[in-house]
Structure formats: structure tokens, C-alpha cells
Design an enzyme around this catalytic site. Structure first.
Site, PDB file in Angstrom:
ATOM      1  N   HIS A 167      82.037  57.827 -31.200  1.00 42.63           N
ATOM      2  CA  HIS A 167      82.365  56.559 -32.036  1.00 42.63           C
ATOM      3  C   HIS A 167      82.973  57.274 -33.314  1.00 42.63           C
ATOM      4  O   HIS A 167      82.554  58.340 -34.135  1.00 42.63           O
ATOM      5  CB  HIS A 167      81.534  55.742 -32.572  1.00 42.63           C
TER       6      HIS A 167
ATOM      7  N   ARG B 166      84.420  48.398 -23.305  1.00 43.36           N
ATOM      8  CA  ARG B 166      83.634  47.427 -22.619  1.00 43.36           C
ATOM      9  C   ARG B 166      82.321  47.433 -22.924  1.00 43.36           C
ATOM     10  O   ARG B 166      81.860  48.762 -22.533  1.00 43.36           O
ATOM     11  CB  ARG B 166      84.087  47.524 -21.093  1.00 43.36           C
TER      12      ARG B 166
ATOM     13  N   GLY C 151      92.509  58.827 -23.302  1.00 42.68           N
ATOM     14  CA  GLY C 151      91.706  59.741 -22.658  1.00 42.68           C
ATOM     15  C   GLY C 151      91.847  61.080 -23.237  1.00 42.68           C
ATOM     16  O   GLY C 151      91.547  62.009 -22.521  1.00 42.68           O
TER      17      GLY C 151
ATOM     18  N   ASN D 191      77.919  57.886 -26.089  1.00 40.90           N
ATOM     19  CA  ASN D 191      78.858  57.471 -26.433  1.00 40.90           C
ATOM     20  C   ASN D 191      79.609  58.358 -27.691  1.00 40.90           C
ATOM     21  O   ASN D 191      78.824  58.920 -28.448  1.00 40.90           O
ATOM     22  CB  ASN D 191      78.609  55.947 -26.976  1.00 40.90           C
TER      23      ASN D 191
HETATM   24  C1  GAR Z   1      87.990  57.844 -29.739  1.00 45.47           C
HETATM   25  O1  GAR Z   1      88.399  57.618 -30.944  1.00 45.47           O
HETATM   26  C2  GAR Z   1      86.705  57.075 -29.592  1.00 45.47           C
HETATM   27  O2  GAR Z   1      85.835  57.596 -30.764  1.00 45.47           O
HETATM   28  C3  GAR Z   1      86.917  55.555 -29.724  1.00 45.47           C
HETATM   29  O3  GAR Z   1      87.961  55.455 -28.970  1.00 45.47           O
HETATM   30  C4  GAR Z   1      88.755  56.527 -28.920  1.00 45.47           C
HETATM   31  C5  GAR Z   1      89.325  56.872 -27.577  1.00 45.47           C
HETATM   32  O4  GAR Z   1      90.271  57.827 -27.725  1.00 45.47           O
HETATM   33  N1  GAR Z   1      85.886  54.599 -29.490  1.00 45.47           N
HETATM   34  C6  GAR Z   1      85.361  53.763 -30.115  1.00 45.47           C
HETATM   35  O5  GAR Z   1      85.640  53.090 -30.993  1.00 45.47           O
HETATM   36  C7  GAR Z   1      84.112  53.200 -29.436  1.00 45.47           C
HETATM   37  N2  GAR Z   1      83.534  52.204 -30.376  1.00 45.47           N
HETATM   38  P1  GAR Z   1      90.758  58.595 -26.489  1.00 45.47           P
HETATM   39  O6  GAR Z   1      91.091  57.721 -25.276  1.00 45.47           O
HETATM   40  O7  GAR Z   1      92.156  59.385 -26.903  1.00 45.47           O
HETATM   41  O8  GAR Z   1      89.553  59.699 -26.092  1.00 45.47           O
END
Ligand code: GAR
Length: 194
Positions: A108, A90, A11, A106
């Protein structure tokens, strides 16, 4: 405008968004957290920053349709205008995405379309590419796919290890995501075909 942040884990992006709202950089009337993981650290963050939480575990529902219907019902109740996926691990169904056309973002940790999936930073590091980056994009029915809103490069240094690279990518994310949400809320993103 009302914002829902969807997160499943740590988060840190959720916290960066909430901070930008509290600082007045993002003009959101309200923000809620939607979380699908009862053990996620993001729940503690939400509690600390007094953000309302919708906790919906997939295993509490007999089908994905029911799971998503329960979430959509809460989104309608809170009159949510924009959904920001921030480490929500998800896939949303095409039906869900259709209900919020051009209203789901989103983030990424790569320069999409390169390195899709849940290990994007590691994949870029192991492939020894000279740079990777961060992308904020509209969500469509495909994974890590949809019209790009903001994208920024992060160089991979010779002395980098995976941890140092992750750190730089995450700090880039924490600037880029609030910036993209601000652009959306100020009507500066043209909504065309995604
Ligand atoms: C982030 O790095 C985000 O870009 C990635 O999950 C992480 C969540 O971090 N998302 C993906 O890989 C989507 N395909 P956080 O929970 O510390 O925000």
C-alpha cells in the site's frame, strides 16, 4: 515455494517481483498472475515475461463466492504457498482470507494506518504532510489492514507535484515488495497473530 501475484491494473509491482525472481533474489519455484480485469496492462507484462495467467472477471460469476471459489481452485491446482496483492483493487472475503492465514501480503502506498484506500498518494499530497511512504503488510479481513512486515518513509519535497511524488513512491515499492517476499520465503518473518 509457489507464488501468486494478484493485480488489476498497470502491474509495475508485478514486474518488479518477476524481475527479482528471475535475478534469483526471490527463491520462488513458480509464479502465476491472477487478474480480475481483462483490459489490464499487467496482462501484457505477464505475456512478455511468460508468466502463466489466471484471468477471472467478477461479472462472469453469479456471486462473489463462486468467483473466489474459481480462483481458489486454481491456487490449489498450482499449489500456491503465498499470495502477493499488487494493486488488486478488490477486497477478498473473510472466508478467502481464512483459507490462507498469514499467507496473503499486500502493498500500500502510504505509511499505514495513515491514508488507507485507493487514492493514498493523492490524499497524502493534498494533506500536505511532510512525509508519506510504503507499507507491506499481511492481509486480514479489513481493508489496508493487518500486521506490518516492512514500512519505509518517503519525504514530500516542497517542489514535488503529484506525479513526482508518485514516481518516488513507486520506485520505493519496487524495492520493498521483493524484499518482503524474500523475507517471507526465507522464513525470516515470525508468524504470530496478525
Ligand atoms: C501500487 O501503488 C499499490 O501500492 C497500490 O496500487 C498500485 C498498483 O500499481 N495499492 C493500493 O492502493 C492498495 N490499497 P501497479 O499496478 O503499477 O503495481
Amino acid at each position: 515455494m509457489n507464488l501468486a501475484v494478484f493485480a488489476s491494473g498497470n502491474g509495475s509491482n508485478f514486474s518488479a517481483i518477476v524481475k527479482a525472481i528471475k535475478q534469483g533474489k526471490i527463491k520462488a519455484r513458480s509464479v502465476i498472475l491472477v487478474c480480475d480485469n481483462p483490459g489490464a496492462f499487467v496482462l501484457k507484462r505477464a505475456q512478455k515475461s511468460k508468466v502463466k495467467v489466471i484471468l477471472a472477471s467478477r461479472q462472469d460469476f453469479s456471486s462473489r463466492k463462486d468467483f473466489e471459489a474459481a480462483i481458489i481452485q486454481r491456487l490449489k491446482y498450482y499449489k500456491i504457498d503465498l499470495i502477493a496483492l499488487a494493486g488488486f483493487m478488490r477486497m477478498l472475503s473473510p472466508d478467502f482470507v481464512k483459507k490462507y492465514p498469514n499467507r496473503i501480503l499486500n502493498i500500500h502506498p502510504s505509511l499505514l494506518p495513515a491514508f488507507k484506500g485507493s487514492h493514498a498518494i493523492k490524499d497524502a499530497f493534498e494533506n500536505k504532510v511532510p512525509f508519506t511512504g510504503v507499507t507491506v503488510h499481511f492481509v486480514d479481513e479489513k481493508m489496508d489492514h493487518g500486521r506490518v512486515i516492512l514500512q519505509e518513509k518517503v519525504g514530500i519535497k516542497v517542489k514535488d507535484n503529484l506525479t513526482s511524488l508518485e514516481k518516488r513512491i513507486h520506485s520505493k515499492e519496487h524495492k520493498l515488495y521483493p524484499q518482503a517476499i524474500k523475507l517471507f520465503f526465507s522464513g525470516k518473518i515470525k508468524i504470530g497473530k496478525s
